[in-house]
Design an enzyme around this catalytic site. Structure first.
Site, PDB file in Angstrom:
ATOM      1  N   THR A  73     -19.623  17.777   5.225  1.00  0.00           N
ATOM      2  CA  THR A  73     -18.859  16.708   4.575  1.00  0.00           C
ATOM      3  C   THR A  73     -18.580  16.990   3.103  1.00  0.00           C
ATOM      4  OG1 THR A  73     -19.699  15.043   6.099  1.00  0.00           O
ATOM      5  CG2 THR A  73     -18.885  14.255   3.980  1.00  0.00           C
ATOM      6  N   LYS A 155     -19.518   6.781   2.499  1.00  0.00           N
ATOM      7  CA  LYS A 155     -20.376   7.816   1.908  1.00  0.00           C
ATOM      8  C   LYS A 155     -20.009   8.013   0.438  1.00  0.00           C
ATOM      9  CE  LYS A 155     -21.001  10.630   6.099  1.00  0.00           C
ATOM     10  NZ  LYS A 155     -20.821  11.979   6.684  1.00  0.00           N
ATOM     11  N   ASP A 347     -12.735  16.376   7.349  1.00  0.00           N
ATOM     12  CA  ASP A 347     -13.594  17.247   6.542  1.00  0.00           C
ATOM     13  C   ASP A 347     -14.295  18.309   7.379  1.00  0.00           C
ATOM     14  OD1 ASP A 347     -15.134  15.396   7.871  1.00  0.00           O
ATOM     15  OD2 ASP A 347     -16.486  15.001   6.198  1.00  0.00           O
TER      16      ASP A 347
END
Length: 544
Positions: A73, A155, A347
């Site tokens: 990520t 996130k 990602d």
């Protein structure tokens, strides 16, 4: 003649970028853990105005891949927006061993800043570990600060790394409070529009419900049966099946509201935050280009728990499709189709659950690399005896990288290259290991194709380890249920890349595109310089 035509076509397509007006708003959407095949596998159930609209009314770059490993990520978001690989931007993983700090560090952590919007340390984050500029940074510099740049995600790294160093703000989710927060790196208080959104308590609202399937469950024929042996079980449940009773699950997680990330409702509050930011910051309302970076994190959590062939994953994407449709409708109504450009990518992708592959007679397996630390250290002690055998050559194995104790090598006059070679010899004997490259290999040999090239593009001279391990296809440092990612294989590297908006051509783009090509292409569209570490190239013929 073919080469001449290709060059001419690229020049003409590139020239067309410069002839178009700059967009008022650029929207970058990153879907965390989206495989390319999700576009086609679920297409018959998608609405006409979400993913299908992006595919049929914009440019679909069907052959887009990551050009480095590891496919995680943090590196993914950084690479999309910097236009370069970890070799340059320095985000080599989500967490990595830092020799200077003597332990593991997180890609967005910054203990020099404070949380804004919460009393805990979830806001001690910034982009300072990223070494190169982003699209947003170049936009801010070129506009003399007039452009607005905002990052939003559940996130923290999904909001912070895309927005970049000079962003007005990045906002992410706080598991404890269920609110979106930021850090003093950006500002000392929350804007009113964000406080107003947090006060709606949308997280509490969604966690008071059950997660049921959008469609009748018997229609999910693209997925495995609901009750199967390849999915993890959430706390508070006895089976990984629908309906998922979120109030009971929340209790089992002691009220930790981060559980919303493992539901499609995490995507919903991200979308709502996106709209609140556009309205609150008046994005796209003047003639100076603004940038909004949005990452949908929930698909990653759902994928890790349940895997790519689960009904949970399919339901997540059917619901996300409706969110995308709402986003497109909102932008067209409030910004105007001629005034914005949107791109959507991922990602990283994900491997099928190795145990599922095993049951279908496909080679696969599991290997916990960190468990090799003691075995490797003992092997090296036999090859390089020390007066004190309690000392350890291996500081850490993290993200498939071995970090040696350089002070110990120096003290005992052991050549770094020599111990690298011996470590590599040992690691190549481990079942599941496909390739092992040493730091010396990567510093003094230029690889131009294949997996070794991808490893080299993910290797940062300042931060990476001494020996790099790559596992065989469909082997995972994870398990035994749910899925993961990080490899150089197509199941992890092949991701969607869809373009839509002002003057975007309607076409399927079949030629190879690298993830690092996005940033220079967006910069060209915006009429700004490339990001300062850019190694990508312009994607031709996106503009009509």
């Amino acid at each position: 003649m073919r080469i001449y035509f290709s060059v001419l076509l690229s020049l003409l397509c590139g020239f067309s970028f410069a002839q178009k007006k700059q967009p008022k708003l650029i929207v970058g959407i990153v879907v965390d853990q989206m495989r390319y095949d999700y576009l086609e596998r679920f297409q018959s159930k998608y609405s006409a105005n979400g993913f299908v609209k992006l595919m049929n009314k914009g440019t679909n770059c069907k052959n887009t891949n990551y050009n480095y490993v590891p496919t995680y990520t943090g590196p993914g978001h950084a690479s999309i927006y910097t236009g370069t690989t970890p070799a340059v931007h320095g985000i080599i993983a989500n967490d990595w061993f830092d020799r200077n700090e003597g332990g593991m560090v997180y890609c967005a952590e910054d203990k020099s800043v404070s949380s804004v919007g919460t009393q805990n340390n979830a806001g001690q984050m910034s982009p300072r570990r990223m070494l190169s500029s982003t699209i947003g940074d170049e936009l801010k510099i070129s506009s003399l600060g007039k452009s607005k740049v905002i990052g939003i995600a559940l996130k923290d790294r999904g909001a912070i790394l895309p927005a970049g160093h000079a962003a007005d703000a990045a906002y992410w989710f706080d598991d404890e409070t269920g609110n979106f927060i930021t850090s003093t790196y950006y500002r000392n208080d929350l804007p009113k529009w964000l406080s107003d959104y947090n006060n709606k308590k949308r997280t509490d609202y969604f966690l008071s419900q059950n997660w049921t399937t959008l469609l009748p469950i018997e229609q999910y024929i693209e997925s495995l049966p609901d009750d199967n042996n390849y999915e993890s079980i959430l706390n508070g449940e006895t089976k990984p099946v629908f309906p998922h009773q979120l109030p009971e699950i929340l209790k089992a997680y002691n009220g930790n509201k981060g559980i919303i990330k493992t539901t499609p409702f995490g995507n919903t509050i991200t979308k709502e935050m996106m709209f609140a930011a556009i309205e609150g910051e008046q994005l796209g309302k003047d003639d100076v280009t603004d940038l909004l970076c949005v990452s949908f994190s929930s698909p990653d959590y759902i994928g890790h728990y349940f895997g790519p062939k689960s009904i949970e994953t399919e339901d997540c994407y059917l619901r996300l499709d409706l969110e995308i449709a709402e986003i497109l409708s909102y932008l067209e109504k409030n910004i105007g189709k001629d005034n914005f450009i949107l791109f959507l990518t991922a990602d990283h992708a994900a491997v099928d659950v190795p145990n599922h592959l095993k049951d279908n007679k496909i080679p696969s397996g599991y290997l916990t690399l960190n468990n090799l630390t003691n075995e490797l250290n003992n092997y090296l002690l036999e090859e390089f005896p020390l007066n004190d055998p309690s000392e350890r050559f291996v500081k850490a194995i993290a993200n498939g990288q071995v970090f040696f104790n350089l002070e110990l090598l120096k003290k005992n006059k052991i050549e770094r290259e020599a111990i690298e070679i011996k470590a590599a010899e040992f690691l190549r004997t481990i079942p599941g290991v496909a390739n092992v490259l040493t730091r010396h290999n990567l510093l003094y040999t230029e690889y131009t194709i294949g997996i070794k090239r991808l490893i080299q593009c993910g290797f940062n001279e300042l931060r990476s380890g001494d020996v790099i391990i790559n596992m065989l296809p469909a082997w995972a440092d994870y398990g035994p249920k749910g899925t993961t990612h990080g490899s150089p294989y197509s199941y992890d590297t092949h991701v969607p890349l869809l373009w839509y908006g002002s003057e975007i051509a309607v076409r399927d783009h079949m030629e190879s595109v690298m993830i690092t090509d996005i940033a220079p292409t967006v910069c060209m569209m915006a009429g700004i310089p490339y990001t300062n570490g850019s190694t990508g190239k312009l994607i031709p013929c996106l503009i009509k």
